[in-house]
Design an enzyme around this catalytic site. Structure first.
Site, PDB file in Angstrom:
ATOM      1  N   GLU A 104       0.870  -1.178   0.000  1.00  0.00           N
ATOM      2  CA  GLU A 104       0.000   0.000   0.000  1.00  0.00           C
ATOM      3  C   GLU A 104       0.903   1.223   0.000  1.00  0.00           C
ATOM      4  OE1 GLU A 104      -3.092  -0.052  -0.468  1.00  0.00           O
ATOM      5  OE2 GLU A 104      -3.438  -2.188  -0.214  1.00  0.00           O
ATOM      6  N   CYS A 121      -1.892   9.192   2.207  1.00  0.00           N
ATOM      7  CA  CYS A 121      -1.546   8.626   0.902  1.00  0.00           C
ATOM      8  C   CYS A 121      -2.578   8.927  -0.169  1.00  0.00           C
ATOM      9  CB  CYS A 121      -1.340   7.119   1.014  1.00  0.00           C
ATOM     10  SG  CYS A 121      -2.778   6.245   1.683  1.00  0.00           S
TER      11      CYS A 121
END
Length: 592
Positions: free
Chosen positions: A324, A359
């Site tokens: 991720e 993110c």
């Protein structure tokens, strides 16, 4: 209150190691990853200081409102001295320097977590997994309920830890970390029986008579390496999936969020089954020792450079990975929109999400040259409404995580070709590690800020002649973790979804897709591989085992030698799915 300090010689010894550690675990690149045994020992000292600094019994209490400030040395990115203050009904909490140094010395005498220790840990966890303990529905439910209990009973301390690590506003921390973690746990408890139930699937004429199903079985022993920016959610969300799937696991929280890391270790040991779920604190040496082991799956959350290191380590054992990562998530803004709503939603996704340190936070905006001035004016009104005129003093904005990240963001702003592009914000407070929401217009494509993930409160606006031209800009870059579009044009919306590749998308809002457990969350290309959330977490940590069931009836001699012409006709017809041909072959006729 006595000032706590690490002696000067020891802090000087630690600087070279900690600078290398921080560069290796964060965005600035270019530092080699070499660690000597002396570095490992210095890290033990550092770990000991961190543990004593955040020791619950001495400093943190659930009745206190914790305020901690790390005083950074100009030559080091890790605190060489600390001042701790805690305001509570009982007054100030003080800790003697001698007690800290004594505990630090004891920590230095502890066994270092090296490759041998990691190997023993993995063997113990694998032995536990092979006993079948974690596979039962009852064990999984018990652990998930214990996690909910852990969160409910220690909510304020969790929020305090996030405040210490990131200065996260309490409501933001509750919504984005505590609430989402509880939601993931609740969904898993509600759906677990359904997820575990074998999935019936159809069979073919070739295997008649038969039945088939897909059985979800746990992979085994999992390693989860989490990130510092959402240290509670990004640690426990994948752990929930690994538990639901019936695995044993190790969680390695980020040392860059030490208060939350310490809390996770302390309460995991108290509430969860430590024979199957372990939390290992530390930095690069500990992570390296863990990566040397054979795991059944590794999930890493962080940046692409470390992601490559994780993937290379996993490849030695053919271990599958979920990465991720991140990237530059674009926001296309059309002119036919509700401008006030759009700027509020972009601002919430950018500065309301850990001050851009997320993110999936918007990384840059693309809009038309004619619409950009209106957009900037709207942002000015929105930011003043959200954070006041002096945004550096707002209690609703997180600080930059540390001085190293602060310097990285300053480098973006101070680049010659960028310095005069600031149209809104730009104020900085280095002492308190705060940067005000900042908007830049028409930043050059070859600037640093347009070629690295920003991960902070800076938001460039790129202008184009037509909004459709924005698609070419996005496609010319690496595939982002998220992509956003604000428009009322259904044709443009359809083209955006079909022509732009991204980990996830959201139309007319930002970041909220993360909260929908029925959607997979993950990247594509350089923004990551694999996905989790909800059932996707369960699937990520499960092996989908195909099972075919047959009885002893209907055994066809045609599948066995010798293969006579009649058998060959029958087999060809079966394999081609030709029912008429099968009938002809059975009665001894051919189509010819």
């Amino acid at each position: 209150m006595q000032k706590l300090s690490i002696n000067h010689s020891k802090s000087m010894q630690m600087r070279s190691f900690t600078n290398e550690l921080f560069n290796d675990y964060r965005y600035p690149a270019g530092v080699s990853n070499r660690y000597s045994s002396s570095s490992r020992n210095r890290n033990s000292v550092l770990s000991g200081f961190s543990k004593s600094y955040y020791n619950k019994k001495k400093i943190i209490s659930s009745a206190s409102i914790i305020q901690a400030r790390l005083s950074f040395s100009s030559a080091s990115t890790y605190p060489c001295s600390c001042r701790i203050s805690s305001s509570s009904s009982s007054g100030l909490v003080s800790v003697s320097a001698s007690s800290i140094m004594a505990e630090e010395k004891n920590t230095c005498d502890e066994v270092i977590f090296d490759s041998e220790t990691a190997s023993t840990l993995v063997k113990d966890l694998r032995k536990n997994f092979l006993s079948g303990k974690t596979k039962s529905y009852e064990w999984r439910v018990e652990q998930l309920k214990s996690m909910l209990k852990m969160i409910d009973e220690n909510e304020q301390e969790i929020l305090d830890s996030l405040r210490i690590d990131l200065s996260k506003p309490q409501l933001e921390a509750f919504v984005s970390e505590v609430s989402l973690t509880k939601s993931a746990c609740t969904v898993a408890l509600k759906e677990l029986k359904k997820w575990m139930k074998p999935e019936k699937v159809g069979t073919s004429l070739t295997t008649f008579p038969s039945s088939a199903e897909i059985v979800s079985e746990p992979l085994g022993v999992i390693l989860i390496i989490s990130a510092w920016n959402y240290p509670f959610l990004l640690s426990l969300d994948p752990v929930i999936g690994a538990i639901a799937a019936g695995n044993s696991m190790v969680l390695k929280p980020s040392e860059i969020s030490p208060a939350t890391s310490s809390l996770l270790k302390r309460y995991a040991e108290k509430y969860l089954d430590s024979s199957a779920i372990r939390v290992i604190e530390g930095a690069v040496p500990e992570t390296s020792a863990l990566l040397e082991q054979k795991w059944d799956k590794i999930l890493y959350t962080g940046n692409g450079r470390v992601g490559r290191i994780v993937m290379a380590a996993a490849a030695k054992h053919l271990t599958p990975v979920v990465l991720e990562l991140g990237g530059k998530s674009p926001v296309i803004v059309d002119s036919n929109i509700d401008l006030k709503v759009a700027t509020r939603r972009i601002a919430a996704g950018k500065w309301g999400c850990n001050n851009g340190q997320a993110c999936i936070a918007p990384d840059y905006i693309i809009t038309t040259k004619s619409f950009a001035p209106k957009l900037i004016d709207a942002f000015k009104c929105t930011l003043e409404e959200f954070f006041g005129e002096n945004q550096l003093e707002s209690k609703d904005i997180s600080r930059i995580v540390n001085s190293n990240h602060f310097a990285r963001l300053e480098k973006f702003l101070d680049e010659d070709k960028v310095a005069d592009k600031i149209v809104l914000g730009g104020k900085r407070d280095k002492t308190n590690l705060k940067i005000a929401p900042t908007i830049l217009l028409d930043v050059p494509e070859d600037s640093l800020i347009m070629n690295e993930e920003i991960f902070g409160p800076l938001l460039p606006i790129v202008t184009v002649d037509k909004v459709e031209d924005s698609f070419d800009i996005i496609r010319s870059r690496s595939k982002p973790l998220a992509a956003y579009l604000f428009t009322n044009d259904k044709k443009l919306e359809k083209e955006f979804v079909s022509s732009i590749s991204a980990g996830g998308m959201l139309i007319n809002d930002t970041t909220l897709h993360l909260t929908v457990h029925t959607l997979p969350f993950g990247g594509v290309g350089e923004s990551g591989t694999g996905a989790y959330h909800g059932k996707f977490s369960f699937d990520t940590f499960s092996h989908k085992k195909g099972v075919l069931y047959r009885g002893f009836q209907g055994d066809a001699s045609a599948r066995y030698p010798p293969y006579t012409p009649r058998k060959q006709r029958l087999l060809r017809a079966l394999l081609n799915g030709d029912i008429f041909g099968v009938i002809l072959a059975l009665i001894g006729w051919s189509k010819s």
